[in-house]
Design a protein around this motif. Structure first.
Motif, PDB file in Angstrom:
ATOM      1  N   HIS B  72     -24.809 -38.005  13.985  1.00 20.39           N
ATOM      2  CA  HIS B  72     -23.987 -37.977  15.202  1.00 20.39           C
ATOM      3  C   HIS B  72     -23.913 -36.582  15.788  1.00 20.39           C
ATOM      4  O   HIS B  72     -24.040 -36.395  16.992  1.00 20.39           O
ATOM      5  N   THR B  73     -23.669 -35.600  14.947  1.00 23.59           N
ATOM      6  CA  THR B  73     -23.695 -34.217  15.420  1.00 23.59           C
ATOM      7  C   THR B  73     -24.821 -33.529  14.678  1.00 23.59           C
ATOM      8  O   THR B  73     -25.126 -33.848  13.528  1.00 23.59           O
ATOM      9  N   ARG B  74     -25.447 -32.580  15.319  1.00 27.60           N
ATOM     10  CA  ARG B  74     -26.627 -31.926  14.771  1.00 27.60           C
ATOM     11  C   ARG B  74     -26.298 -31.151  13.496  1.00 27.60           C
ATOM     12  O   ARG B  74     -25.311 -30.428  13.435  1.00 27.60           O
ATOM     13  N   GLY B  75     -27.133 -31.294  12.482  1.00 23.79           N
ATOM     14  CA  GLY B  75     -26.994 -30.509  11.249  1.00 23.79           C
ATOM     15  C   GLY B  75     -28.020 -29.390  11.245  1.00 23.79           C
ATOM     16  O   GLY B  75     -29.085 -29.505  11.848  1.00 23.79           O
ATOM     17  N   GLU B  76     -27.707 -28.332  10.548  1.00 23.47           N
ATOM     18  CA  GLU B  76     -28.639 -27.202  10.472  1.00 23.47           C
ATOM     19  C   GLU B  76     -29.839 -27.584   9.607  1.00 23.47           C
ATOM     20  O   GLU B  76     -29.702 -28.338   8.643  1.00 23.47           O
ATOM     21  N   ARG B  77     -31.018 -27.089   9.941  1.00 25.72           N
ATOM     22  CA  ARG B  77     -32.214 -27.367   9.153  1.00 25.72           C
ATOM     23  C   ARG B  77     -32.159 -26.629   7.813  1.00 25.72           C
ATOM     24  O   ARG B  77     -31.857 -25.436   7.784  1.00 25.72           O
ATOM     25  N   GLU B  78     -32.523 -27.314   6.749  1.00 23.84           N
ATOM     26  CA  GLU B  78     -32.553 -26.661   5.439  1.00 23.84           C
ATOM     27  C   GLU B  78     -33.673 -25.620   5.380  1.00 23.84           C
ATOM     28  O   GLU B  78     -33.564 -24.624   4.676  1.00 23.84           O
ATOM     29  N   SER B  79     -34.744 -25.817   6.155  1.00 24.67           N
ATOM     30  CA  SER B  79     -35.809 -24.810   6.178  1.00 24.67           C
ATOM     31  C   SER B  79     -35.314 -23.526   6.824  1.00 24.67           C
ATOM     32  O   SER B  79     -35.740 -22.433   6.459  1.00 24.67           O
TER      33      SER B  79
END
Lengths: 239, 239, 239, 239, 239, 239
Positions: B72-79
């Motif tokens: 629903h809301t953007r998550g930060e990329r683990e890379s």
């Protein structure tokens, strides 16, 4: 020698632009340039990065990545390696710069649009497909912002599209597929505005250095391809 | 209280299994459990990790990840963060363990299948959709290996499917969507073989601890759901 | 076949709980399950993580780690590798979730208890020893908080204990030592409240998938073991 | 002004050396200098690092770390931060260098002893306790190697011990506890051989720079303290 | 045996101090000790780290690094490896501690000077050249701060210089070059104030442990070398 | 409007090329373009990366970095941050690609030249100064290799130089200094061979998109600047 898919030298691969591919993103597009398939998502935040606060100006930024099996042989995940590769960094920066050229940041106000371009399948031209698709996702996100009243007026100063061109077998060709990309003597990515001016020109001699005549031929080809893409973007957006 | 999509408590969401979604992967599946959409790719290597060499045995491993705007809301990329989160690690390990239960490693020979499960859109049950889809991708990759002569005979000892169950509003329910998942008092993920035995049972009390009767009800529900999925997998594989 | 230490199938290893093993921690326990030795420290902070501020609610979290020579052969330090392994992440999360089930966060107020479980020596069952010891350390930390006036009233809703069970040589056994853990066909970790309800049930088929009857036998065994541990915890706390 | 624990300026804190604290390590010691408690484990490998192969010479190396709640207030784990701090690096290197001075690497042969020094509780002097304890663990590991026939003859050229000294309230003092360490104007760590020569001298002016007379007084004090420790090590080893 | 460059045992290599080597830094020095060449830059900030705010006190900190081809064979970049080595950490901390001894932090006020010492070429004694040059860069930065009115009065309590000494071929020698450093039995770095007191004494037995007489001889030699450097610093600063 | 240093629009800043600036590197150059100062070191290895072994072909690669106080305000070290920034990655890749165009890898044989370009001071055009200087360092390293007999014959197919051009105040200008770079509407970096062909063309619209006429003007200007640099390189090399 004929192109692998028998296209004319100045012909794009089949382009397909599916809007609204994701339920949650404020704008989202699955774009295909032949076998290349990129999912572009635009996420809206009603704030800007710290260094831009209280400027009255908005921001657009981008991240590019590739799924591990987008390619012929599986690549290691950058999240598992724990660091972004140089190519990823470089393309993310290119996409962000290119799309920022589309926007009047004063008109956008202190809002940010984050563009995520994830390559689901790669067959050459992933960065140009990403830019071309990201423009459409950005357009949908801006429409959403205007409907929500976050933005008043139209922040777009132009549309943005991008295409690759290259010299293969001594012939200048538009929109290289992977097989051609690998064989190209010169490889160029060009980002244009809807009215045909340049935002980015990045040409690299892979084999032989290129002279001014070759450069001119490639620029002509790219300008034509970007004009075609601008029409397809407008169609997709129902304009 | 009715379920958000008016399903019966023991009813799966619409399941869609598209095989061959990628051109290059030896097996690939786009699986949907309602709004949850996971791209599962199986990549074959004709070797095994160092610690398993010269054992005569094959290997199956998995990586799970989520696109930043799957949610629903953007998550930060683990890379970009430079490290894998605990949840990602945990689910990758679960998928790998689950699929290894399907395979006789002697029959697979010293080959590795790497399963990549990338969540394109998340609406609850991403790990169970990933396991269920990965089985089909693995099946296609094994078929490919048999056609190439890399594997002789059938290395499958069973099919594998997985489903989530939980207690919501005091009611035991099958295949929770995101909205139910958030509200669940107890949440359980169950991985079953095609003949109804258990490979993994992971139950967690999110709110109140649960008693044996509740646990039994959830296990019954899950066993039924996995049986339904096993049928859908068989259909998709044209069996 | 007899167990390596001649225990009955439903018998715990000798359990030893030393409270106050550290001078500075608000609660600390050295717990032993046979050769497994875990140092559990509870640290109190009179604040909560950012995402929980102004909620009026407290928080409990945990980190699990193993000294490099806790095991038969030395393992590399995760601090030297620069990243946490998946197993470490997974167990840290399990311990945190399990202990949170013990606490009424409203009664705890906006305070945090951080539980550190460091395995000094490993002989199977390190995560279950960690949970069982962490409960006692948490109890001591809460007593300290009540004495300091940080907490009024009793925030505990239950005690928490955990035990491993598994099928070895076809026999369901309680509290597996390392030698049995390696040989187990099925391995299950169960976390229970003091009144016998379940907080976590994590069963994994290491070899053969398990059927409902085996699962039921293991759950019975685990419930009995957790009840024994709850008594030992109460004794250690002088209740 | 009296010392916090009423010791004479040249008096060590109570020293306790427990050998064999771990079941698996080839040598292990729990050493206490008053409230400071360090677990030293020696692990044997019958090989050497790549850069030392085929030299006929052995190797000794060390890693130092602190449990998060060894200290008055909890410190963050370096494994969680994903990088070793400068202090950890520095002390690990010091311990390794110090213990290498004890060994004739030709006599050790191409074997490695890895020393792990984990501070379970810190009250000043953790690095000197670590070195002093690591020597005893190393001695036990070498005995183990000789019994296994990995090493012939005695590779020890000396014993090694270490102590801190400092100027507090204008007085030169031996073996500073945490409270004194914080208040010290000058702080010195000295590593000596069993026959009283120096392996490391590390003096730092925390407040005022120190002159030659102060330096001489501190060196005298440290030499005496190391001689005491050498006797305690010999007793612990039953020599 | 003669020294590689025929110096007397108590003779420094040619020292060259070029101030103002950088256009932007508030203080900058290119210092040479023979073939060792270190660029020292002092950067002023009108604030202090968070933990020191509202104390009325200033701060001085340092970072040391080496260009990859400063050495005989190229070393890998720490930025590429993604982590600082122990040696880098250790020397950065030493430089910071040493220079902090020069300053009255009350007189500096809540300002920070960051010292960057980058080794452009290494031929032994890089850390001592860095400290000696950093003092001059710090002096220029403080003059700049006084001119800007950031600092009133003189915050310097002393000058700071550093030199290496060692025992080579049984002879105590001053200011070792790389060739001698590698061959040294004992290696010591000494940091002195302008009036001859000690700020840091770090002696290490590389081969044989050293006795008190050797230690005394090295300290004498170092004190003389630091006095010479203090004179050269004063000359360079035009005092 | 005049340029900050009153240059003609097509005039380079003063260029200074000092060869042999380092004692150990096989080739080294300190190059200055006005206030921009880059140290270029070429390191020779008689082997190639793993993926190129047994091909009979050599390799050239590059790393670019900036000292923290090269700039007007201090930047954080990438080694301290623990990761390379996108800009660093991008420029390193550009330098490597550019210099590889100079070399016939068959003639180089299985040898690698690593180019390190460290910016000591930055005043615009650091990447173009780096490429131009790296060519000279590479030439010296190749001469060294030929003298050692590592390489027979001349592996150079061309010289390589690079320059920046841009549109400032509506005027096309050569070799932008920092002040102009910040103000430029369009910014282009061009890498040419000695005979005037292109190896890289990277143009970016910083403000307004640019049209074909502007692009042509910039390319003309850059070609002229590169020709000037090629002459200066030849002079420096004493050709």
């Amino acid at each position: 020698m004929a192109r692998p898919d028998d296209r004319a030298p100045d012909q794009l691969r089949p382009v397909r632009i599916q809007r609204g591919w994701l339920d949650h993103a404020e704008g989202s597009v699955l774009i295909e340039f032949g076998g290349t398939r990129v999912l572009c998502a635009a996420s809206v935040q009603d704030s800007v990065p710290r260094w831009r606060r209280d400027s009255g100006l908005g921001w657009v930024t981008a991240e590019y990545a590739m799924l591990p099996r987008a390619t012929h042989t599986r690549g290691e995940r950058e999240s598992v390696k724990g660091r972004l590769g140089g190519r990823t960094h470089e393309i993310s920066r290119l996409i962000g710069r290119s799309l920022r050229a589309a926007i009047d940041f004063k008109a956008l106000g202190e809002n940010t649009v984050q563009l995520d371009c994830d390559v689901l399948q790669a067959d050459g031209g992933t960065r140009t497909a990403a830019i071309t698709g990201a423009y459409v996702a950005l357009a949908d996100a801006v429409t959403w912002m205007r409907q929500k009243g976050l933005v008043k007026g139209d922040p777009f100063v132009t549309s943005i599209a991008a295409i690759s061109v290259g010299v293969v077998d001594g012939e200048a060709r538009l929109d290289l597929c992977y097989e051609e990309d690998v064989a190209a003597e010169t490889d160029m990515n060009v980002v244009c505005t809807g009215d045909g001016r340049f935002v980015e020109v990045q040409g690299t001699a892979e084999g032989q250095p290129f002279d001014r005549a070759e450069l001119d031929a490639l620029l002509d080809l790219a300008a034509g391809g970007c004009a075609d893409l601008a029409r397809l973007q407008a169609e997709a957006l129902g304009a």
